[in-house]
Design an enzyme around this catalytic site. Structure first.
Site, PDB file in Angstrom:
ATOM      1  N   ASP A   1       0.899  -1.389  -0.029  1.00 45.45           N
ATOM      2  CA  ASP A   1      -0.163  -0.436  -0.159  1.00 45.45           C
ATOM      3  C   ASP A   1       0.637   1.303   0.215  1.00 45.45           C
ATOM      4  O   ASP A   1       2.119   1.367   0.087  1.00 45.45           O
ATOM      5  CB  ASP A   1      -0.629   0.314   1.299  1.00 45.45           C
ATOM      6  CG  ASP A   1      -1.759  -0.190   1.191  1.00 45.45           C
ATOM      7  OD1 ASP A   1      -2.683  -1.046  -0.011  1.00 45.45           O
ATOM      8  OD2 ASP A   1      -2.813  -1.074   1.758  1.00 45.45           O
TER       9      ASP A   1
ATOM     10  N   LYS B   1      -3.683   3.519  -2.780  1.00 47.50           N
ATOM     11  CA  LYS B   1      -4.428   4.325  -3.774  1.00 47.50           C
ATOM     12  C   LYS B   1      -4.709   5.992  -3.134  1.00 47.50           C
ATOM     13  O   LYS B   1      -4.102   6.514  -1.919  1.00 47.50           O
ATOM     14  CB  LYS B   1      -6.452   3.994  -2.911  1.00 47.50           C
ATOM     15  CG  LYS B   1      -6.894   3.196  -3.266  1.00 47.50           C
ATOM     16  CD  LYS B   1      -7.645   2.730  -2.359  1.00 47.50           C
ATOM     17  CE  LYS B   1      -7.386   1.190  -2.332  1.00 47.50           C
ATOM     18  NZ  LYS B   1      -9.037   0.784  -0.838  1.00 47.50           N
TER      19      LYS B   1
ATOM     20  N   MET C   1      -7.416   9.671   9.024  1.00 44.85           N
ATOM     21  CA  MET C   1      -8.165  10.363   7.523  1.00 44.85           C
ATOM     22  C   MET C   1      -9.068  11.339   8.042  1.00 44.85           C
ATOM     23  O   MET C   1     -10.034  11.605   7.029  1.00 44.85           O
ATOM     24  CB  MET C   1      -8.847   9.402   6.615  1.00 44.85           C
ATOM     25  CG  MET C   1      -8.206   7.966   6.660  1.00 44.85           C
ATOM     26  SD  MET C   1      -8.453   6.386   6.162  1.00 44.85           S
ATOM     27  CE  MET C   1      -9.656   6.080   7.279  1.00 44.85           C
TER      28      MET C   1
HETATM   29  N1  SAH Z   1      -4.536   0.014   8.650  1.00 42.75           N
HETATM   30  C1  SAH Z   1      -3.849   1.522   9.190  1.00 42.75           C
HETATM   31  C2  SAH Z   1      -4.878   2.666   8.842  1.00 42.75           C
HETATM   32  C3  SAH Z   1      -5.339   3.262   7.208  1.00 42.75           C
HETATM   33  S1  SAH Z   1      -6.144   4.103   7.293  1.00 42.75           S
HETATM   34  C4  SAH Z   1      -3.153   1.963  10.073  1.00 42.75           C
HETATM   35  O1  SAH Z   1      -3.463   0.914  11.116  1.00 42.75           O
HETATM   36  O2  SAH Z   1      -2.484   2.715  10.958  1.00 42.75           O
HETATM   37  C5  SAH Z   1      -5.262   5.657   6.552  1.00 42.75           C
HETATM   38  C6  SAH Z   1      -4.697   6.903   8.006  1.00 42.75           C
HETATM   39  O3  SAH Z   1      -4.389   6.678   8.958  1.00 42.75           O
HETATM   40  C7  SAH Z   1      -4.022   8.470   7.300  1.00 42.75           C
HETATM   41  O4  SAH Z   1      -5.534   9.090   6.598  1.00 42.75           O
HETATM   42  C8  SAH Z   1      -3.624   8.539   8.124  1.00 42.75           C
HETATM   43  O5  SAH Z   1      -4.344   9.752   9.491  1.00 42.75           O
HETATM   44  C9  SAH Z   1      -3.456   6.835   9.524  1.00 42.75           C
HETATM   45  N2  SAH Z   1      -2.207   6.615   9.129  1.00 42.75           N
HETATM   46  C10 SAH Z   1      -0.801   6.328   8.832  1.00 42.75           C
HETATM   47  N3  SAH Z   1       0.260   5.855   8.976  1.00 42.75           N
HETATM   48  C11 SAH Z   1       0.308   7.499   9.363  1.00 42.75           C
HETATM   49  C12 SAH Z   1       1.910   7.812   9.577  1.00 42.75           C
HETATM   50  N4  SAH Z   1       2.676   7.107   9.831  1.00 42.75           N
HETATM   51  N5  SAH Z   1       1.762   9.406  10.356  1.00 42.75           N
HETATM   52  C13 SAH Z   1       0.350   9.866  11.297  1.00 42.75           C
HETATM   53  N6  SAH Z   1      -1.072   8.886  10.399  1.00 42.75           N
HETATM   54  C14 SAH Z   1      -0.985   7.942   9.802  1.00 42.75           C
END
Ligand code: SAH
Length: 267
Positions: free
Chosen positions: A38, A60, A177
């Site tokens: 991803d 995406k 998000m």
């Molecule tokens: N499955 C992922 C979340 C996917 S949704 C998890 O468990 O972390 C995508 C959202 O995750 C982004 O819009 C942001 O809000 C958050 N996100 C993912 N990686 C991040 C990071 N390194 N720092 C801050 N927010 C993050």
């Protein structure tokens, strides 16, 4: 030619720091024939795979026309049906806003077996690296992870987020998000009774070396985000625990950078 079906491993990549993947996840990556990854997966993790492993990007990008969920489902199943060991590498934890339910169901429909390997979700890791514990004996005995996204296909008259319960009954709120919709999040929390002086933090690129944190209050956070042009990907934390950062911050501190530098020079 169709031989024995392969297997799909949904693996949580962790939040960014490549050492925050599980040992199990790293072992599966090292054995995979195909790695489907991803957008928010740290590319350094791809080095854990075999040289000859087929690496497929399925990210995406928000607001851009890109690969659809149906296409991703097809790609996963297509390779498994060829008898391959497929690692579907997802940012953070696969079960937290990761659509693993849909992808696993599609595998089931095609008779493909799978495993799901948890990962450290960004909603916990980013605040941790910013010195914000989500619970604390004095400040918080509950937290909730919440989507900050409004569904496009959703009836605008209804709202699937039950704001009243969140605003009043949960001590710490963690939004994913949510940067773009921060005005909407603030409006709903205030409307449903959250104090306007509640501390709020945004942590972007959590656990990466370039992690950044912005702290404010519910009443001024939107303006601060605009003034700083603070962009996603970020986690938004709302709750009294945010005030602990002043004391507990460790990762973005200069001292830490010095330690990293020393490590880099001696290794
Ligand atoms: N499955 C992922 C979340 C996917 S949704 C998890 O468990 O972390 C995508 C959202 O995750 C982004 O819009 C942001 O809000 C958050 N996100 C993912 N990686 C991040 C990071 N390194 N720092 C801050 N927010 C993050």
């Amino acid at each position: 030619m169709k031989g024995r079906a392969g297997k799909v491993y949904f693996v949580g990549a962790g939040p960014g720091d490549p050492k925050l993947i599980t040992v199990k996840g790293a072992e599966l990556l090292a054995q995979a024939d195909v790695i489907i990854y991803d957008r928010l997966v740290n590319l350094e993790l791809l080095n854990y795979g075999k040289k000859e492993a087929h690496r497929i990007y399925c990210g995406k990008t928000p607001n851009y026309p890109s690969i659809s969920q149906e296409e991703i489902n097809e790609i996963i199943v297509e390779h498994a049906l060829e008898g391959k060991a497929v690692v579907r590498l997802k940012g953070g934890d696969p079960t937290v806003f990761g659509r693993v339910g849909e992808e696993a169901s599609f595998c089931l429909e095609h008779g493909i077996s799978y495993e799901i390997v948890p990962g450290i979700t960004s909603g916990i890791a980013a605040p941790t690296y910013a010195g914000i514990p989500l619970t604390h004996r004095e400040f918080s005995s509950s937290f909730a992870v919440v989507t900050g996204q409004k569904r496009k296909d959703h009836d605008p008259k209804g709202d699937e987020i039950r704001w009243e319960g969140l605003a009043k009954a949960v001590d710490t709120l963690v939004f994913y998000m949510g940067v773009k919709n921060l005005p909407y999040i603030r409006e709903n929390l205030l409307l449903h009774g959250r104090d306007q002086n509640t501390p709020v933090a945004l942590v972007r690129w959590g656990t990466y070396d370039h992690q950044e944190t912005l702290v404010g209050k519910l009443h001024n956070i939107v303006e601060l985000v605009e003034a700083r042009n603070f962009q996603s990907p970020a986690i938004i934390v709302v709750g009294e625990v945010v005030s602990l950062r002043e004391k507990l911050a460790w990762f973005e501190e200069e001292g830490n950078q010095e330690i990293l530098l020393k490590e880099a020079m001696t290794s």
